[in-house]
Motif scaffolding. Sequence first.
Motif, PDB file in Angstrom:
ATOM      1  N   GLY A 171      12.444  22.475  33.095  1.00 48.01           N
ATOM      2  CA  GLY A 171      13.473  21.938  32.229  1.00 48.01           C
ATOM      3  C   GLY A 171      14.582  22.955  31.984  1.00 48.01           C
ATOM      4  N   GLU A 172      15.492  22.565  31.110  1.00 45.95           N
ATOM      5  CA  GLU A 172      16.613  23.420  30.751  1.00 45.95           C
ATOM      6  C   GLU A 172      16.294  24.112  29.428  1.00 45.95           C
ATOM      7  OE1 GLU A 172      21.498  23.143  30.369  1.00 45.95           O
ATOM      8  OE2 GLU A 172      20.280  21.321  30.510  1.00 45.95           O
ATOM      9  N   PHE A 173      16.385  25.441  29.427  1.00 44.14           N
ATOM     10  CA  PHE A 173      16.030  26.236  28.267  1.00 44.14           C
ATOM     11  C   PHE A 173      17.237  27.024  27.777  1.00 44.14           C
ATOM     12  CE2 PHE A 173      11.971  25.203  29.910  1.00 44.14           C
ATOM     13  CZ  PHE A 173      10.986  25.525  28.986  1.00 44.14           C
ATOM     14  N   GLN A 174      17.240  27.322  26.482  1.00 47.24           N
ATOM     15  CA  GLN A 174      18.227  28.243  25.926  1.00 47.24           C
ATOM     16  C   GLN A 174      17.662  29.651  26.078  1.00 47.24           C
ATOM     17  OE1 GLN A 174      19.234  28.997  21.522  1.00 47.24           O
ATOM     18  NE2 GLN A 174      20.750  27.479  22.151  1.00 47.24           N
ATOM     19  N   VAL A 175      18.416  30.518  26.753  1.00 45.08           N
ATOM     20  CA  VAL A 175      17.912  31.850  27.094  1.00 45.08           C
ATOM     21  C   VAL A 175      18.782  32.913  26.430  1.00 45.08           C
ATOM     22  CG1 VAL A 175      17.268  33.406  28.962  1.00 45.08           C
ATOM     23  CG2 VAL A 175      17.127  30.935  29.312  1.00 45.08           C
ATOM     24  N   THR A 176      18.135  33.880  25.782  1.00 47.29           N
ATOM     25  CA  THR A 176      18.825  35.011  25.161  1.00 47.29           C
ATOM     26  C   THR A 176      18.209  36.308  25.689  1.00 47.29           C
ATOM     27  OG1 THR A 176      17.310  34.781  23.286  1.00 47.29           O
ATOM     28  CG2 THR A 176      19.476  33.773  23.056  1.00 47.29           C
ATOM     29  N   GLY A 177      18.704  37.439  25.174  1.00 44.28           N
ATOM     30  CA  GLY A 177      18.173  38.731  25.586  1.00 44.28           C
ATOM     31  C   GLY A 177      17.659  39.518  24.398  1.00 44.28           C
ATOM     32  N   TYR A 178      16.700  40.422  24.650  1.00 45.11           N
ATOM     33  CA  TYR A 178      16.202  41.298  23.596  1.00 45.11           C
ATOM     34  C   TYR A 178      15.771  42.624  24.213  1.00 45.11           C
ATOM     35  CZ  TYR A 178      11.170  40.804  24.772  1.00 45.11           C
ATOM     36  OH  TYR A 178       9.941  40.853  25.377  1.00 45.11           O
ATOM     37  N   CYS A 179      15.519  43.606  23.349  1.00 48.30           N
ATOM     38  CA  CYS A 179      15.022  44.905  23.805  1.00 48.30           C
ATOM     39  C   CYS A 179      13.948  45.381  22.829  1.00 48.30           C
ATOM     40  CB  CYS A 179      16.165  45.911  23.920  1.00 48.30           C
ATOM     41  SG  CYS A 179      16.853  46.407  22.324  1.00 48.30           S
ATOM     42  N   SER A 180      13.528  46.619  22.937  1.00 44.74           N
ATOM     43  CA  SER A 180      12.451  47.129  22.083  1.00 44.74           C
ATOM     44  C   SER A 180      12.947  47.798  20.809  1.00 44.74           C
ATOM     45  CB  SER A 180      11.608  48.153  22.873  1.00 44.74           C
ATOM     46  OG  SER A 180      10.979  47.541  23.969  1.00 44.74           O
ATOM     47  N   CYS A 181      14.269  47.729  20.546  1.00 46.70           N
ATOM     48  CA  CYS A 181      14.803  48.416  19.366  1.00 46.70           C
ATOM     49  C   CYS A 181      14.366  47.721  18.077  1.00 46.70           C
ATOM     50  CB  CYS A 181      16.326  48.504  19.455  1.00 46.70           C
ATOM     51  SG  CYS A 181      17.165  46.947  19.091  1.00 46.70           S
ATOM     52  N   SER A 182      14.600  48.394  16.964  1.00 46.96           N
ATOM     53  CA  SER A 182      14.191  47.858  15.666  1.00 46.96           C
ATOM     54  C   SER A 182      14.974  46.610  15.285  1.00 46.96           C
ATOM     55  CB  SER A 182      14.366  48.929  14.580  1.00 46.96           C
ATOM     56  OG  SER A 182      15.720  49.367  14.540  1.00 46.96           O
ATOM     57  N   LEU A 183      16.202  46.480  15.797  1.00 47.36           N
ATOM     58  CA  LEU A 183      16.999  45.281  15.507  1.00 47.36           C
ATOM     59  C   LEU A 183      16.376  44.044  16.152  1.00 47.36           C
ATOM     60  CD1 LEU A 183      20.628  46.646  15.961  1.00 47.36           C
ATOM     61  CD2 LEU A 183      19.521  46.017  13.815  1.00 47.36           C
ATOM     62  N   CYS A 184      15.825  44.213  17.342  1.00 48.39           N
ATOM     63  CA  CYS A 184      15.248  43.068  18.059  1.00 48.39           C
ATOM     64  C   CYS A 184      13.789  42.823  17.700  1.00 48.39           C
ATOM     65  CB  CYS A 184      15.368  43.288  19.576  1.00 48.39           C
ATOM     66  SG  CYS A 184      17.049  43.228  20.221  1.00 48.39           S
ATOM     67  N   CYS A 185      13.038  43.911  17.534  1.00 47.48           N
ATOM     68  CA  CYS A 185      11.587  43.755  17.377  1.00 47.48           C
ATOM     69  C   CYS A 185      11.038  44.294  16.063  1.00 47.48           C
ATOM     70  CB  CYS A 185      10.871  44.450  18.536  1.00 47.48           C
ATOM     71  SG  CYS A 185      11.257  43.741  20.158  1.00 47.48           S
ATOM     72  N   GLY A 186      11.927  44.826  15.207  1.00 51.70           N
ATOM     73  CA  GLY A 186      11.436  45.393  13.961  1.00 51.70           C
ATOM     74  C   GLY A 186      10.803  46.758  14.189  1.00 51.70           C
ATOM     75  N   GLU A 187      10.318  47.338  13.113  1.00 49.67           N
ATOM     76  CA  GLU A 187       9.691  48.661  13.202  1.00 49.67           C
ATOM     77  C   GLU A 187       8.266  48.512  13.726  1.00 49.67           C
ATOM     78  OE1 GLU A 187      11.193  51.406  12.831  1.00 49.67           O
ATOM     79  OE2 GLU A 187      13.081  50.642  11.999  1.00 49.67           O
ATOM     80  N   LYS A 188       8.029  49.105  14.886  1.00 44.74           N
ATOM     81  CA  LYS A 188       6.697  49.066  15.499  1.00 44.74           C
ATOM     82  C   LYS A 188       6.288  50.469  15.913  1.00 44.74           C
ATOM     83  CE  LYS A 188       6.692  44.432  17.600  1.00 44.74           C
ATOM     84  NZ  LYS A 188       6.579  43.701  18.897  1.00 44.74           N
ATOM     85  N   GLU A 189       4.997  50.762  15.731  1.00 42.64           N
ATOM     86  CA  GLU A 189       4.498  52.051  16.211  1.00 42.64           C
ATOM     87  C   GLU A 189       4.388  52.033  17.737  1.00 42.64           C
ATOM     88  OE1 GLU A 189       0.891  53.174  14.329  1.00 42.64           O
ATOM     89  OE2 GLU A 189       1.714  53.069  12.280  1.00 42.64           O
ATOM     90  N   GLU A 190       3.911  50.928  18.261  1.00 40.15           N
ATOM     91  CA  GLU A 190       3.775  50.796  19.717  1.00 40.15           C
ATOM     92  C   GLU A 190       4.713  49.707  20.204  1.00 40.15           C
ATOM     93  OE1 GLU A 190      -0.551  51.844  21.278  1.00 40.15           O
ATOM     94  OE2 GLU A 190      -0.607  50.198  19.831  1.00 40.15           O
ATOM     95  N   LYS A 191       5.509  50.030  21.212  1.00 38.73           N
ATOM     96  CA  LYS A 191       6.459  49.065  21.765  1.00 38.73           C
ATOM     97  C   LYS A 191       5.801  48.269  22.887  1.00 38.73           C
ATOM     98  CE  LYS A 191       9.729  50.763  19.142  1.00 38.73           C
ATOM     99  NZ  LYS A 191      10.310  50.019  18.007  1.00 38.73           N
ATOM    100  N   LEU A 192       4.779  47.512  22.521  1.00 36.08           N
ATOM    101  CA  LEU A 192       4.066  46.705  23.505  1.00 36.08           C
ATOM    102  C   LEU A 192       4.366  45.226  23.292  1.00 36.08           C
ATOM    103  CD1 LEU A 192       0.540  48.420  23.516  1.00 36.08           C
ATOM    104  CD2 LEU A 192       2.458  48.819  25.079  1.00 36.08           C
ATOM    105  N   THR A 193       4.157  44.437  24.321  1.00 34.70           N
ATOM    106  CA  THR A 193       4.359  42.992  24.236  1.00 34.70           C
ATOM    107  C   THR A 193       3.140  42.342  23.583  1.00 34.70           C
ATOM    108  OG1 THR A 193       3.330  42.530  26.371  1.00 34.70           O
ATOM    109  CG2 THR A 193       5.672  43.093  26.380  1.00 34.70           C
ATOM    110  N   LYS A 194       3.217  41.053  23.394  1.00 34.75           N
ATOM    111  CA  LYS A 194       2.081  40.284  22.859  1.00 34.75           C
ATOM    112  C   LYS A 194       0.881  40.375  23.800  1.00 34.75           C
ATOM    113  CE  LYS A 194       0.501  37.314  19.749  1.00 34.75           C
ATOM    114  NZ  LYS A 194       0.373  37.644  18.310  1.00 34.75           N
TER     115      LYS A 194
END
Length: 263
Positions: A171-194
């Motif tokens: 299907g057709e999806f709305q696609v955006t971008g992100y990175c590991s920074c605190s603005l995109c992912c918040g404060e994390k000790e480990e920059k790992l994915t789900k």
Amino acid sequence: MMRKFLRPFLFGCGLAVLVAGFTLFHLHTAEAEQTHTDLRGSGTSDNPYTVEPLDLNPSEEAVQAESQPEFTYLGELEVAAYSSDGKELTYSGELPVKGRTAAGALSVFKIGDTVLIDGDTYVIEDKVDEAASEKLRIYFDSYEEAMQFGRKTCAVYRHSEEPLEGANYLGEFQVTGYCSCSLCCGEKEEKLTKSETVPKAAHTIAADPSVIPLGTRIVIDGVSYVVEDTGKAIKGKQLDIYFDTHEEAVRYGRKEKYVYLEE
């Protein structure tokens, strides 16, 4: 006595040769004309149907005409002008460009559509608020240029890329971008994915797992991604592509993309 009969005889022979030569000349000319006509595609006695000639050297205009996308006529629409300081990114994440950038109501257009406005080509890179009276706007570098254009009723045509329908089409999806920074992912000790993997550009993508499960390989614009992450804002037909830097993620912006399962 012999001379008396010989002259008429020789004269008659010469006349006969002359007539025969004249006849052969006309037959040869007619055959050449027929061959030339056949090359133009009017057919022959064996094939009386018209045959289109093969153009071995098509003109540049003909080649361009064949490569032009098909446009759908939307009608006479009200088109307005807008401008900015040239530093603000469009909804698609691109810097606006005069003569290229147009904004459209997403109920009528989608990001990436090509539109013809009174014969000039633009790309929908920005959006118009659905409450606006006009559904289409053209970008100008300055406020003065935008005011000069004002608001007009124009003939509008649209071209949208169609998906390759099939079993792999999601299907057709709305696609955006992100990175590991605190603005995109918040404060994390480990920059790992789900999925507890290290995210990689041109590889990691975040999705709603109820729509596309973790571990699924998908293809967007020919690039293969693996669904390794999720996000609070990623719901339904939304995807988030991982980038190495926040600037790249912001520059990618927000796009509408056709998504496919990797074969």
